[in-house]
Design an enzyme around this catalytic site. Structure first.
Site, short mmCIF file in Angstrom:
data_model
loop_
_atom_site.label_atom_id
_atom_site.label_comp_id
_atom_site.label_asym_id
_atom_site.label_seq_id
_atom_site.Cartn_x
_atom_site.Cartn_y
_atom_site.Cartn_z
N LYS A 211 7.83 -0.08 -2.82
CA LYS A 211 7.26 0.45 -1.58
C LYS A 211 7.57 -0.51 -0.42
CE LYS A 211 2.87 1.71 0.53
NZ LYS A 211 1.43 1.90 0.38
N GLU A 217 9.59 -9.79 -8.09
CA GLU A 217 10.14 -9.36 -9.38
C GLU A 217 11.25 -8.34 -9.18
OE1 GLU A 217 6.95 -9.50 -8.56
OE2 GLU A 217 5.69 -10.14 -10.23
N GLY A 273 0.72 2.41 -3.84
CA GLY A 273 1.68 2.16 -4.92
C GLY A 273 1.27 2.81 -6.23
N ARG A 274 0.01 2.63 -6.62
CA ARG A 274 -0.44 3.16 -7.91
C ARG A 274 -0.73 4.66 -7.87
NH1 ARG A 274 -3.65 -0.50 -5.63
NH2 ARG A 274 -5.73 0.08 -4.94
N GLU A 359 -6.92 -1.95 -10.47
CA GLU A 359 -6.49 -2.38 -9.13
C GLU A 359 -7.32 -1.63 -8.07
OE1 GLU A 359 -2.27 -2.04 -7.55
OE2 GLU A 359 -2.12 -4.01 -8.46
N HIS A 390 -6.31 0.58 -37.05
CA HIS A 390 -6.04 -0.51 -37.99
C HIS A 390 -6.02 -1.87 -37.29
CE1 HIS A 390 -5.20 2.16 -41.39
NE2 HIS A 390 -4.83 3.00 -40.44
N LYS A 518 0.23 -14.57 -5.91
CA LYS A 518 1.62 -14.43 -5.43
C LYS A 518 1.97 -15.60 -4.52
CE LYS A 518 1.93 -9.39 -4.99
NZ LYS A 518 2.08 -8.32 -4.02
O1 F6P Z 1 0.56 -5.67 -7.90
C1 F6P Z 1 0.47 -5.50 -6.54
C2 F6P Z 1 1.32 -4.39 -6.03
O2 F6P Z 1 1.24 -4.43 -4.65
C3 F6P Z 1 0.94 -3.02 -6.56
O3 F6P Z 1 -0.12 -2.44 -5.89
C4 F6P Z 1 2.21 -2.29 -6.40
O4 F6P Z 1 2.21 -1.11 -7.14
C5 F6P Z 1 3.19 -3.32 -6.89
O5 F6P Z 1 2.68 -4.54 -6.40
C6 F6P Z 1 4.61 -3.13 -6.48
O6 F6P Z 1 4.76 -3.12 -5.10
P1 F6P Z 1 6.07 -2.58 -4.42
O7 F6P Z 1 6.23 -1.14 -4.76
O8 F6P Z 1 5.88 -2.80 -2.95
O9 F6P Z 1 7.23 -3.38 -4.95
#
Ligand code: F6P
Length: 556
Positions: A211, A217, A273-274, A359, A390, A518
């Protein structure tokens, strides 16, 4: 509604709980046979069964009063109307607009957002068709047969969970077989390396999903994948255009990364995002299912939206689901909820719901910044049945904590070993029954005596072999796992989360809690560089950094 009404309504729940304290689920099931109708609902293809909750008619009434005291209907109205319910970021949360049909209207600041939503869906459709028909080809002229989604959190878990759930609905790719799907999220290079070892650079499409397009990452993995691709294309940077598409709200950053805006699919800041699997973040799903399948997924969610938007609290599945969670947490001492899908296709549902719920609801201050009273979001965890049986069910049945369980099952299997399916579902039903009813010590004693055990053996073992029962669970059953029903199910959870947030007066749509770690990781990364001098930290952090600096392999 004023705060004292809300508080009084929640306190009334404690009276109800005290009244019910001496009654077990066994007693409740006997006293209220009508619960098998009252506490069961069928909504948008989702069968919901709350009969095994430690609630009776009086408790439900008090819960509905709590929902009204918290003005849950008003809060739902504000969500659907596009009000800025995400107050800390000044944004609406209009994920429901992503699944509206083309002819609907939904205004945000006086502007109808539906045409823009469908314009992106139409662009996705054209791209999906080009891939499926083999018109969109890789750098060497071969058609695409593999998709690698690079994203994390909401830009990973939705597509990952749904692609596993709906794999049976995949449509043929250009070579006749469905496209192979891979997901890379973790910054751990192991994740990307494993995938790169399996895929063919000439036929792989990378979807970089972020987003913000700032997430460490995702950008790190995307750069590494881009370098790998260019190296495989003998250093030809032009190869990137055919193999990389982006899904983001940040056009400039996408362009800076080197992805052609023609190959960028956008969404908006009013999609959390979620809550974004319905947006272009679902592109991998559209590639896998075909656009028809993806639109079916949206329409299932829309059917659930219509129900939640229009139903009064008493008949509203999302409100009832939220109230059950509230009840278990406020009055039954529950700290967590186990999500237990009896279906391998729903393997990633517990992880998906972990992000969606924790979240959204892991908040300690209300919308106005004042501390909440009591607890907010529960810990959400779980695993597919019967594997979980199990592993951790021992604690569910005989441990000292009462852990509410959510069993999810699908009547129709997706595989061709149909004889195993009744066994799977029998386990689901049996577990719910065992948790609810347990087995009393008297029953164990009688059974052991009948089986010929000596009185001494019976005395020694009966306490170990008895089950307290009285442990609540909800059953969620689907006739089939198809795009519509899965869409409806996920939308239901989303709305439940929002209802809980309204009951607790917290913001379901921000996530400030992820920021501190972060930021600190950026500083620690610099401090791990053996060539530099670590900055000041507390003694524990300094010691850990020192230990690592001497030992780090790779680029630390
Ligand atoms: O973990 C934090 C967060 O901001 C989430 O809410 C989001 O889904 C994720 O990082 C990834 O963010 P982006 O889509 O901006 O890479």
């Amino acid at each position: 509604m004023n705060r004292s009404d809300r508080i009084a309504a929640r306190e009334a729940l404690q009276d109800q709980a005290r009244r019910l304290q001496q009654e077990s689920l066994r007693d409740l099931l006997e006293r209220e046979p009508e619960r098998v109708e009252r506490d069961v609902a069928e909504v948008a293809g989702v069968h919901l069964d709350w009969t095994r909750q430690r609630l009776d008619a009086g408790a439900w009434e008090t819960l509905f009063a709590a929902a009204r005291a918290a003005d849950v209907p008003g809060a739902l109205g504000r969500l659907f109307a596009g009000e800025r319910v995400n107050v800390t970021e000044g944004r609406a949360a209009l994920h429901t607009a992503l699944r509206l049909p083309r002819e609907a209207r939904c205004e945000l600041d006086g502007e109808d957002v539906v045409p823009a939503v469908h314009a992106v869906l139409d662009r996705m459709e054209a791209f999906v068709r080009a891939v499926h028909e083999g018109a969109h080809r890789g750098f060497s002229g071969k058609a695409i047969d593999t998709v690698v989604n690079i994203g994390i959190g909401g830009s990973d878990l939705g597509p990952r969970m749904v692609s596993r759930a709906l794999a049976d609905h995949a449509c043929p790719g250009p070579a006749g077989d469905p496209l192979a799907m891979h997901f890379v999220s973790n910054i751990d290079g192991e994740a990307l390396s494993r995938v790169l070892r399996q895929v063919d650079p000439e036929t792989t499409l990378f979807v970089v999903a972020s987003k913000t397009f700032t997430t460490q990452e995702t950008l790190t993995n995307a750069r590494a994948a881009r370098d790998w691709l260019v190296a495989c294309a003998d250093g030809d940077g032009a190869a990137v255009a055919a193999h990389f598409v982006a899904v983001s709200t940040a056009r400039e950053r996408v362009t800076e990364f080197g992805i052609d805006p023609e190959h960028m699919f956008g969404f908006w800041d009013w999609v959390g995002g979620r809550y974004s699997v319905w947006s272009a973040i679902g592109l991998p799903l559209a590639l896998m299912l075909g656009m028809d399948g993806f639109r079916r997924f949206l329409s299932g969610a829309h059917a659930m939206d219509e129900h939640v938007r229009n139903a009064a609290p008493e008949g509203n599945a999302a409100v009832r689901m939220a109230l059950v969670d509230l009840w278990n947490q406020d009055t039954q001492g529950a700290e967590s909820r186990a999500v237990l899908p009896y279906d391998e296709r729903l393997f990633f549902l517990p992880s998906y719901l972990q992000q969606a719920e924790m979240e959204s609801l892991g908040k300690r201050v209300r919308l106005d910044g004042t501390p909440v009273e009591g607890h907010t979001g529960a810990l959400v965890w779980g695993a597919v049945g019967t594997d979980g049986q199990h592993a951790f069910y021992q604690l569910l049945h005989q441990g000292t904590r009462r852990v509410p369980a959510e069993f999810i099952g699908v009547a129709r299997p997706g595989h061709d070993l149909p004889a195993q399916h009744p066994m799977l579902l029998a386990n689901l039903v049996a577990q719910a029954e065992a948790l609810a009813l347990g087995r009393t010590e008297e029953e164990v004693r009688a059974e052991m005596t009948a089986a010929g055990h000596t009185p001494a053996e019976v005395d020694a073992l009966a306490p170990h072999r008895s089950f307290p029962g009285d442990r609540p669970s909800t059953l969620i059953l689907l006739e089939d796992l198809d795009p519509e029903r899965l869409g409806a199910l996920i939308a239901l959870f989303e709305h439940k989360i929002y209802v809980l947030a309204s009951l607790w007066e917290v913001n379901a749509f921000d996530q400030w809690g992820v920021e501190l770690g972060k930021q600190l990781a950026g500083r620690v990364l610099a401090d791990l560089d053996p060539a530099g001098r670590p900055g000041p930290h507390d003694p524990a952090t300094t010691a850990t950094i020192e230990w690592l600096r001497g030992r780090l392999g790779g680029g630390g």
